[in-house]
Design a protein around this motif. Structure first.
Motif, PDB file in Angstrom:
ATOM      1  N   GLY A   1      -0.434   6.322  -6.756  1.00 10.14           N
ATOM      2  CA  GLY A   1      -1.805   6.783  -6.961  1.00 10.14           C
ATOM      3  C   GLY A   1      -1.965   8.257  -6.653  1.00 10.14           C
ATOM      4  N   PHE A   2      -1.345   8.720  -5.579  1.00  4.03           N
ATOM      5  CA  PHE A   2      -1.446  10.128  -5.204  1.00  4.03           C
ATOM      6  C   PHE A   2      -0.796  11.009  -6.266  1.00  4.03           C
ATOM      7  N   ALA A   3       0.367  10.597  -6.773  1.00  3.94           N
ATOM      8  CA  ALA A   3       1.040  11.379  -7.816  1.00  3.94           C
ATOM      9  C   ALA A   3       0.209  11.412  -9.096  1.00  3.94           C
ATOM     10  N   ASP A   4      -0.449  10.302  -9.422  1.00  4.31           N
ATOM     11  CA  ASP A   4      -1.328  10.283 -10.597  1.00  4.31           C
ATOM     12  C   ASP A   4      -2.495  11.250 -10.425  1.00  4.31           C
ATOM     13  N   LEU A   5      -3.069  11.279  -9.225  1.00  2.00           N
ATOM     14  CA  LEU A   5      -4.216  12.153  -8.982  1.00  2.00           C
ATOM     15  C   LEU A   5      -3.844  13.629  -9.125  1.00  2.00           C
ATOM     16  N   VAL A   6      -2.686  14.006  -8.612  1.00  2.00           N
ATOM     17  CA  VAL A   6      -2.257  15.396  -8.733  1.00  2.00           C
ATOM     18  C   VAL A   6      -2.084  15.761 -10.204  1.00  2.00           C
ATOM     19  N   ALA A   7      -1.429  14.876 -10.965  1.00  2.00           N
ATOM     20  CA  ALA A   7      -1.246  15.147 -12.396  1.00  2.00           C
ATOM     21  C   ALA A   7      -2.588  15.247 -13.108  1.00  2.00           C
ATOM     22  N   LEU A   8      -3.520  14.371 -12.742  1.00  2.00           N
ATOM     23  CA  LEU A   8      -4.827  14.350 -13.397  1.00  2.00           C
ATOM     24  C   LEU A   8      -5.625  15.612 -13.086  1.00  2.00           C
ATOM     25  N   PHE A   9      -5.763  15.958 -11.807  1.00  2.00           N
ATOM     26  CA  PHE A   9      -6.577  17.109 -11.436  1.00  2.00           C
ATOM     27  C   PHE A   9      -5.938  18.424 -11.887  1.00  2.00           C
ATOM     28  N   GLN A  10      -4.604  18.472 -11.958  1.00  2.00           N
ATOM     29  CA  GLN A  10      -3.951  19.674 -12.466  1.00  2.00           C
ATOM     30  C   GLN A  10      -4.336  19.923 -13.924  1.00  2.00           C
TER      31      GLN A  10
ATOM     32  N   GLY B   1      -1.849   1.843  -7.129  1.00  2.00           N
ATOM     33  CA  GLY B   1      -2.101   3.267  -7.238  1.00  2.00           C
ATOM     34  C   GLY B   1      -3.244   3.589  -8.175  1.00  2.00           C
ATOM     35  N   GLU B   2      -3.377   2.786  -9.238  1.00  6.09           N
ATOM     36  CA  GLU B   2      -4.458   3.011 -10.194  1.00  6.09           C
ATOM     37  C   GLU B   2      -5.814   2.771  -9.543  1.00  6.09           C
ATOM     38  N   VAL B   3      -5.908   1.772  -8.687  1.00  6.99           N
ATOM     39  CA  VAL B   3      -7.164   1.506  -7.983  1.00  6.99           C
ATOM     40  C   VAL B   3      -7.529   2.694  -7.092  1.00  6.99           C
ATOM     41  N   LEU B   4      -6.545   3.227  -6.369  1.00  9.24           N
ATOM     42  CA  LEU B   4      -6.794   4.392  -5.515  1.00  9.24           C
ATOM     43  C   LEU B   4      -7.228   5.593  -6.354  1.00  9.24           C
ATOM     44  N   ALA B   5      -6.491   5.869  -7.437  1.00  5.96           N
ATOM     45  CA  ALA B   5      -6.796   7.041  -8.253  1.00  5.96           C
ATOM     46  C   ALA B   5      -8.167   6.914  -8.905  1.00  5.96           C
ATOM     47  N   ARG B   6      -8.520   5.730  -9.351  1.00  4.94           N
ATOM     48  CA  ARG B   6      -9.831   5.543  -9.978  1.00  4.94           C
ATOM     49  C   ARG B   6     -10.955   5.768  -8.977  1.00  4.94           C
ATOM     50  N   ALA B   7     -10.751   5.343  -7.740  1.00  9.11           N
ATOM     51  CA  ALA B   7     -11.793   5.540  -6.722  1.00  9.11           C
ATOM     52  C   ALA B   7     -12.044   7.033  -6.497  1.00  9.11           C
ATOM     53  N   ILE B   8     -10.968   7.822  -6.359  1.00  5.81           N
ATOM     54  CA  ILE B   8     -11.144   9.248  -6.082  1.00  5.81           C
ATOM     55  C   ILE B   8     -11.673   9.975  -7.315  1.00  5.81           C
ATOM     56  N   PHE B   9     -11.232   9.570  -8.506  1.00  9.90           N
ATOM     57  CA  PHE B   9     -11.744  10.213  -9.716  1.00  9.90           C
ATOM     58  C   PHE B   9     -13.221   9.884  -9.918  1.00  9.90           C
ATOM     59  N   GLU B  10     -13.627   8.670  -9.571  1.00 11.39           N
ATOM     60  CA  GLU B  10     -15.043   8.314  -9.662  1.00 11.39           C
ATOM     61  C   GLU B  10     -15.872   9.194  -8.731  1.00 11.39           C
ATOM     62  N   ALA B  11     -15.351   9.455  -7.522  1.00 10.80           N
ATOM     63  CA  ALA B  11     -16.060  10.339  -6.591  1.00 10.80           C
ATOM     64  C   ALA B  11     -16.200  11.743  -7.177  1.00 10.80           C
ATOM     65  N   ALA B  12     -15.144  12.230  -7.828  1.00 11.82           N
ATOM     66  CA  ALA B  12     -15.208  13.551  -8.451  1.00 11.82           C
ATOM     67  C   ALA B  12     -16.243  13.576  -9.568  1.00 11.82           C
TER      68      ALA B  12
ATOM     69  N   ASP C   1       0.813  -1.217   0.000  1.00 15.87           N
ATOM     70  CA  ASP C   1       0.000   0.000   0.000  1.00 15.87           C
ATOM     71  C   ASP C   1       0.849   1.270   0.000  1.00 15.87           C
ATOM     72  N   VAL C   2       2.046   1.225   0.588  1.00 16.32           N
ATOM     73  CA  VAL C   2       2.854   2.436   0.754  1.00 16.32           C
ATOM     74  C   VAL C   2       3.300   2.978  -0.601  1.00 16.32           C
ATOM     75  N   LEU C   3       3.976   2.144  -1.384  1.00 20.43           N
ATOM     76  CA  LEU C   3       4.428   2.597  -2.701  1.00 20.43           C
ATOM     77  C   LEU C   3       3.239   2.762  -3.645  1.00 20.43           C
ATOM     78  N   GLY C   4       2.206   1.942  -3.470  1.00 19.58           N
ATOM     79  CA  GLY C   4       0.993   2.116  -4.265  1.00 19.58           C
ATOM     80  C   GLY C   4       0.340   3.457  -3.996  1.00 19.58           C
ATOM     81  N   PHE C   5       0.358   3.893  -2.726  1.00 26.24           N
ATOM     82  CA  PHE C   5      -0.189   5.204  -2.401  1.00 26.24           C
ATOM     83  C   PHE C   5       0.634   6.302  -3.052  1.00 26.24           C
ATOM     84  N   HIS C   6       1.951   6.192  -3.016  1.00 27.08           N
ATOM     85  CA  HIS C   6       2.819   7.178  -3.658  1.00 27.08           C
ATOM     86  C   HIS C   6       2.441   7.325  -5.130  1.00 27.08           C
TER      87      HIS C   6
END
Length: 534
Positions: free
Chosen positions: A146-155, A221-232, A139-144
């Protein structure tokens, strides 16, 4: 190097965009990194510290991140915390690339907005939580990642022209706007792939990609990013629904074809605002994460608590959308009684000491602005005041710590707790309300023994204090937790062995896990061979 303060450059508002101009490459990398840094500073209400020691310069010691846009010839880009650099590679395109790429042409990763934003986010997150660099579990590196993907995506949603173009192309269906939902597309097309490196939308919305504890880091990380993007996306649909009903005479169904221009502008405005809101929530939540060994479910708790603290009233259901999206992917927090908002919010500890007078904002000294870091002398005073509370034997367990010689350590060597940082946090809510906090990061290292070898095991807590010095939250990871220790041992000597080197029975994390993560190992697309004429 490019001189962005040159008068000739300033009067033209920067160098003209050119993929063949190495000086423009440098300008673009600097601009994107500065934009991401500003987003972090705005969300957290302070200047962001890097996670490495300052370097010696002509002007003295400077905590400066160096960027190498043309680091070396390789299809890779990564953050190197030891050399304090972002390194962007370049490579020759495939002989049969997909899209508008010259066969055999030079492809620069420093010209990819997604890659730049992703890599500088790794560096910023490393400054906020340096121990997230230690691969204690998947989860640790996966979080790193996924979080970096989300920042790039929302930017990306801050670029209005791109947003409008994709809204027109997708006829208002953002989940089908591949340029908005796919990451690092041109980089992959140059290697002969038609699809982006990662996508934020599941191919089948009724069957989303699920969390599994042994996923590879990028997949995690992709699973994490997809969950937050789905919420958005859920919140976006709620906010545009009234405008769609008005534009369609109450049916709520957009007819095929190009949308009315006014509706396009409404969609673009809402999409940009919601992406900005979610980006701020994701960044603010880092202050509410434990200091070590993060699990994706704990990040959900951080998201919910961070948003509730600033916006208690949630009429559009941001937090509800996040909880539902995480649950759909089976990302559940540990040790909670349910997945309601009330059950997920962090709770304050039952400490005998409710306030620390020395950490009252009226007693703190700032260099003119609470967003600026305090001096070394003042930080030491603050750390001593907090240390006096957490070092009491009756309080150790609340902070996830243990005393040396505690029988529960089973003879393992346990070092003294360390207060890594005490930082101010200034957040501005949608109604203009301002919230001040102090965020402290405390860790303790235990040299754990296992039949397969020894390794470092960490405990500690993130402590959030209010402006009166009151302890609001203690987000702890107990150093005596046997279940967590066994899980980390299994990862270190099993699935995570690529990120650990074992010599003479001692496991040590690899020097730079980010470099290993960003070596693209996806299989090349298969080439179909034409049959020869009979």
């Amino acid at each position: 190097p490019v001189d962005l303060d040159d008068r000739a450059v300033l009067i033209r508002n920067g160098r003209a965009p050119s993929a063949s101009d190495p000086l423009f490459h440098q300008q673009m990398v600097y601009a994107v990194c500065a934009t991401v840094y500003a987003a972090f500073r705005g969300a957290l209400g302070r200047h962001i510290a890097w996670g490495f020691t300052p370097r010696e310069t002509a002007a003295g010691l400077r905590p400066q991140l160096l960027i190498h846009p043309h680091a070396r010839e390789e299809a890779n880009a990564y953050f190197d915390p030891h050399t304090r650099t972002l390194r962007f590679g370049y490579f020759s395109a495939d002989k049969a690339p997909d899209g508008r790429t010259l066969p055999g042409g030079i492809v620069h990763s420093c010209l990819s907005h997604d890659i730049i934003a992703h890599e500088v986010t790794h560096a910023l997150l490393d400054g906020l939580r340096a121990n997230f660099r230690v691969p204690t579990g998947p989860d640790v590196l996966g979080f790193h990642e996924g979080f970096a993907d989300l920042v790039a995506l929302f930017q990306r949603f801050s670029y209005r022209e791109l947003l409008l173009a994709q809204i027109r192309k997708s006829e208002g269906h953002l989940h089908a706007a591949d340029v908005l939902t796919g990451l690092v597309q041109q980089f992959k097309r140059a290697q002969g792939f038609a699809r982006p490196m990662r996508t934020m939308v599941d191919e089948d919305s009724t069957s989303p990609k699920l969390y599994v504890s042994d996923l590879e880091s990028h997949e995690m990380g992709e699973v994490l990013a997809r969950a937050i993007f789905e919420a958005a996306l859920t919140v976006f649909r709620r906010k545009i629904a009234p405008a769609v009903r008005l534009a369609t005479g109450g049916t709520g169904r957009l007819p095929p074809g190009e949308m009315p221009l006014d509706l396009q502008n409404i969609f673009a405005s809402q999409a940009s605002k919601i992406a900005s809101h979610f980006l701020e929530i994701c960044i603010r939540a880092i202050d509410y994460c434990p200091p070590v060994d993060i699990e994706l479910g704990e990040y959900l708790r951080a998201l919910v608590t961070a948003d509730y603290d600033l916006v208690p009233d949630d009429p559009w259901g941001y937090r509800e959308a996040l909880i539902d999206a995480f649950a759909r992917r089976r990302i559940y927090p540990p040790r909670v009684s349910g997945i309601s908002e009330e059950a997920l919010r962090w709770e304050g500890p039952e400490l005998s000491v409710k306030e620390i007078p020395e950490l009252n904002f009226s007693s703190l000294r700032f260099a003119g602005d609470p967003a600026l870091p305090a001096s070394a002398e003042h930080l030491r005073e603050q750390a001593c005041a907090l240390g006096a509370i957490l070092a009491c034997p009756e309080n150790l367990a609340f902070f996830g710590l243990a005393a040396a010689g505690d029988p529960s350590t089973e003879g393992d060597i346990v070092e003294r707790p360390c207060i890594h940082s005490i930082r101010t946090s200034r957040r501005v809510g949608p109604d203009g309300q301002v919230i001040f906090d102090l965020v402290a990061e405390i860790t303790q290292k235990r040299r754990a023994r296992d039949p397969r070898g020894t390794f470092d095991f960490f405990g500690g807590a993130t402590v959030i204090l209010g402006p009166k010095g009151e302890i609001r939250y203690v987000i702890a990871k107990n150093i005596l937790n046997r279940e967590r220790l066994d899980r980390q041992a299994g990862y270190v000597f099993g699935a995570g062995k690529a990120f650990w080197s074992v010599a003479e029975g001692t496991a040590v994390p690899v020097a730079n896990p980010f470099r290993l993560l960003h070596q693209d190992k996806s299989p090349k697309p298969k080439k179909t061979r034409k049959k020869k004429d009979a």
